[in-house]
Scaffold this motif. Structure first.
Motif, PDB file in Angstrom:
ATOM      1  N   PHE A  36       0.517  -1.208   0.056  1.00  0.00           N
ATOM      2  CA  PHE A  36      -0.219  -0.030   0.328  1.00  0.00           C
ATOM      3  C   PHE A  36       0.826   1.130  -0.156  1.00  0.00           C
ATOM      4  O   PHE A  36       1.170   1.647   0.866  1.00  0.00           O
ATOM      5  N   PRO A  37       1.554   1.468  -1.160  1.00  0.00           N
ATOM      6  CA  PRO A  37       1.979   2.929  -1.491  1.00  0.00           C
ATOM      7  C   PRO A  37       1.318   4.054  -0.429  1.00  0.00           C
ATOM      8  O   PRO A  37       0.520   3.968  -0.514  1.00  0.00           O
ATOM      9  N   PRO A  38       2.393   5.176  -0.604  1.00  0.00           N
ATOM     10  CA  PRO A  38       1.940   6.237   0.335  1.00  0.00           C
ATOM     11  C   PRO A  38       1.118   7.356  -0.861  1.00  0.00           C
ATOM     12  O   PRO A  38       0.681   6.880  -2.255  1.00  0.00           O
ATOM     13  N   GLY A  39      -0.783   7.812  -0.094  1.00  0.00           N
ATOM     14  CA  GLY A  39      -1.636   8.229  -0.929  1.00  0.00           C
ATOM     15  C   GLY A  39      -2.508   7.248  -1.464  1.00  0.00           C
ATOM     16  O   GLY A  39      -3.496   7.398  -1.689  1.00  0.00           O
ATOM     17  N   THR A  40      -1.919   6.098  -1.027  1.00  0.00           N
ATOM     18  CA  THR A  40      -3.671   4.867  -1.528  1.00  0.00           C
ATOM     19  C   THR A  40      -4.870   5.154  -0.735  1.00  0.00           C
ATOM     20  O   THR A  40      -4.221   5.204   0.660  1.00  0.00           O
ATOM     21  N   ARG A  41      -5.814   4.778  -0.951  1.00  0.00           N
ATOM     22  CA  ARG A  41      -6.969   4.476  -0.120  1.00  0.00           C
ATOM     23  C   ARG A  41      -7.210   3.901   0.066  1.00  0.00           C
ATOM     24  O   ARG A  41      -7.141   2.209  -0.667  1.00  0.00           O
ATOM     25  N   LEU A  42      -7.465   3.528   1.704  1.00  0.00           N
ATOM     26  CA  LEU A  42      -7.849   1.958   2.110  1.00  0.00           C
ATOM     27  C   LEU A  42      -9.198   1.604   2.001  1.00  0.00           C
ATOM     28  O   LEU A  42     -10.003   2.302   2.732  1.00  0.00           O
ATOM     29  N   SER A  43      -9.668   0.838   1.667  1.00  0.00           N
ATOM     30  CA  SER A  43     -10.729   0.518   1.105  1.00  0.00           C
ATOM     31  C   SER A  43     -11.622  -0.625   2.266  1.00  0.00           C
ATOM     32  O   SER A  43     -10.494  -1.720   2.483  1.00  0.00           O
ATOM     33  N   GLU A  44     -12.626   0.182   3.576  1.00  0.00           N
ATOM     34  CA  GLU A  44     -13.145  -1.231   4.343  1.00  0.00           C
ATOM     35  C   GLU A  44     -13.378  -1.979   4.114  1.00  0.00           C
ATOM     36  O   GLU A  44     -13.665  -3.183   4.590  1.00  0.00           O
ATOM     37  N   LEU A  71      -0.681   6.121   8.507  1.00  0.00           N
ATOM     38  CA  LEU A  71      -2.618   6.079   8.072  1.00  0.00           C
ATOM     39  C   LEU A  71      -2.324   7.748   8.085  1.00  0.00           C
ATOM     40  O   LEU A  71      -2.601   8.711   9.373  1.00  0.00           O
ATOM     41  N   VAL A  72      -3.783   7.997   7.346  1.00  0.00           N
ATOM     42  CA  VAL A  72      -4.530  10.216   7.496  1.00  0.00           C
ATOM     43  C   VAL A  72      -5.987   9.131   7.624  1.00  0.00           C
ATOM     44  O   VAL A  72      -6.096   8.685   6.485  1.00  0.00           O
ATOM     45  N   HIS A  73      -6.956   9.670   7.995  1.00  0.00           N
ATOM     46  CA  HIS A  73      -8.187  10.092   7.967  1.00  0.00           C
ATOM     47  C   HIS A  73      -8.879  11.027   7.009  1.00  0.00           C
ATOM     48  O   HIS A  73      -8.257  11.942   8.054  1.00  0.00           O
ATOM     49  N   GLU A  74      -9.007  11.280   5.916  1.00  0.00           N
ATOM     50  CA  GLU A  74      -9.520  12.809   5.216  1.00  0.00           C
ATOM     51  C   GLU A  74     -10.739  12.666   5.469  1.00  0.00           C
ATOM     52  O   GLU A  74     -12.111  12.003   5.122  1.00  0.00           O
ATOM     53  N   LEU A  75     -11.854  13.972   5.727  1.00  0.00           N
ATOM     54  CA  LEU A  75     -12.854  13.339   6.084  1.00  0.00           C
ATOM     55  C   LEU A  75     -13.704  13.707   5.200  1.00  0.00           C
ATOM     56  O   LEU A  75     -13.258  13.711   3.717  1.00  0.00           O
ATOM     57  N   ASN A  76     -14.790  13.160   4.273  1.00  0.00           N
ATOM     58  CA  ASN A  76     -15.903  12.732   3.827  1.00  0.00           C
ATOM     59  C   ASN A  76     -14.631  11.972   2.589  1.00  0.00           C
ATOM     60  O   ASN A  76     -15.839  11.631   1.187  1.00  0.00           O
ATOM     61  N   ARG A  77     -13.862  11.225   2.937  1.00  0.00           N
ATOM     62  CA  ARG A  77     -13.193  10.132   1.469  1.00  0.00           C
ATOM     63  C   ARG A  77     -12.764   9.435   1.680  1.00  0.00           C
ATOM     64  O   ARG A  77     -12.776   9.032   1.004  1.00  0.00           O
ATOM     65  N   GLY A  78     -12.257   8.727   3.572  1.00  0.00           N
ATOM     66  CA  GLY A  78     -11.261   7.759   3.638  1.00  0.00           C
ATOM     67  C   GLY A  78     -10.219   7.922   4.388  1.00  0.00           C
ATOM     68  O   GLY A  78      -9.656   9.097   4.994  1.00  0.00           O
ATOM     69  N   VAL A  79      -9.863   6.715   4.371  1.00  0.00           N
ATOM     70  CA  VAL A  79      -8.579   6.386   5.041  1.00  0.00           C
ATOM     71  C   VAL A  79      -7.421   6.430   4.213  1.00  0.00           C
ATOM     72  O   VAL A  79      -7.489   5.252   3.076  1.00  0.00           O
TER      73      VAL A  79
END
Length: 234
Positions: A36-44, A71-79
């Motif tokens: 999972f490279p930097p910037g990848t969105r992790l799908s729950e 990881l970082v959580h972005e509001l309304n976008r995901g992790v």
């Protein structure tokens, strides 16, 4: 035994927390390996389905890794897997210098138990012989992890586990891993030689220079990516 009554209600949390920590371990390793490279969105849905865990368990694992700054959580976008900035890299190396140099400084009188360090040096040379530069990077991390372990402190080991995992995020934006990692094979050997000879102050001096040069190499890499308009060098 009235004080124990409330613990019965917490029994279910033990399994859930344990599972979340195991999931966090898996994801931490995958992030470190570049899966999972930097910037990848992790799908729950995708990750939860692949691991066979509940959404709540996965969210707890995400929370643990967010606390570790992976990881970082972005509001309304995901992790998302965190993208480090130059300032992040500088802070990582500030921490490394404080801890690693202090460990070597505090080793006391020789001889030092350096078998694990020697194994990490051999691991790096073997990876280089295969032209496996990712493997060289991993061996370098192992070398520094074992260096920290010389302190014999579980708390320090735990702290640096997170720092080294975060460092791998920086390594993943490197466009020429051989150029970054190969020179440190010799320098790892030099530090090992100094410790095997009982020359703690020399090892500490070599380590300080090593970390300064390694930081500069990463900062230069980030600067090149900014100039080229690449991601991951905010």
């Amino acid at each position: 035994m009235a004080e124990l009554t409330g613990l019965a209600d917490d029994r279910a949390l033990l399994g859930r927390t344990s599972t979340a920590e195991r999931v966090a371990d898996i994801l931490r390793s995958r992030i470190a390996e570049g899966y999972f490279p930097p910037g990848t969105r992790l799908s729950e849905d995708s990750i939860g389905g692949a691991l066979g865990v509940s959404r709540n368990t996965l969210r707890e694992a995400f929370r643990l890794l967010t606390h570790e700054r992976l990881l970082v959580h972005e509001l309304n976008r995901g992790v998302f897997v965190r993208v480090l900035t130059v300032e992040d890299v500088e802070d990582i190396y500030r921490t490394r210098r404080l801890v690693e140099c202090a460990v070597v400084h505090g080793l006391g009188r020789p001889p030092y138990a350096v078998d694990a360090l020697a194994a990490a040096v051999a691991e790096g040379r073997a990876a280089a012989s295969r032209r496996d530069w990712k493997g060289v990077s991993t061996a370098n991390i192992h070398f520094h992890r074992e260096l920290v372990a010389l302190a014999g402190s579980a708390r320090t080991d735990e702290l640096m586990r997170s720092v080294f995992a975060e460092l791998r995020l920086a390594f993943h934006v490197v466009d020429d891993p051989r150029r970054l990692h190969e020179p440190y094979l010799v320098r790892n050997q030099e530090i090992l030689d100094a410790l095997q000879s009982g020359l703690g102050p020399k090892a500490e001096r070599l380590l300080g220079i090593y970390l300064d040069d390694s930081l500069q190499g990463l900062v230069d890499t980030y600067a090149r990516r900014v100039a080229a308009g690449g991601a991951g060098a905010g």
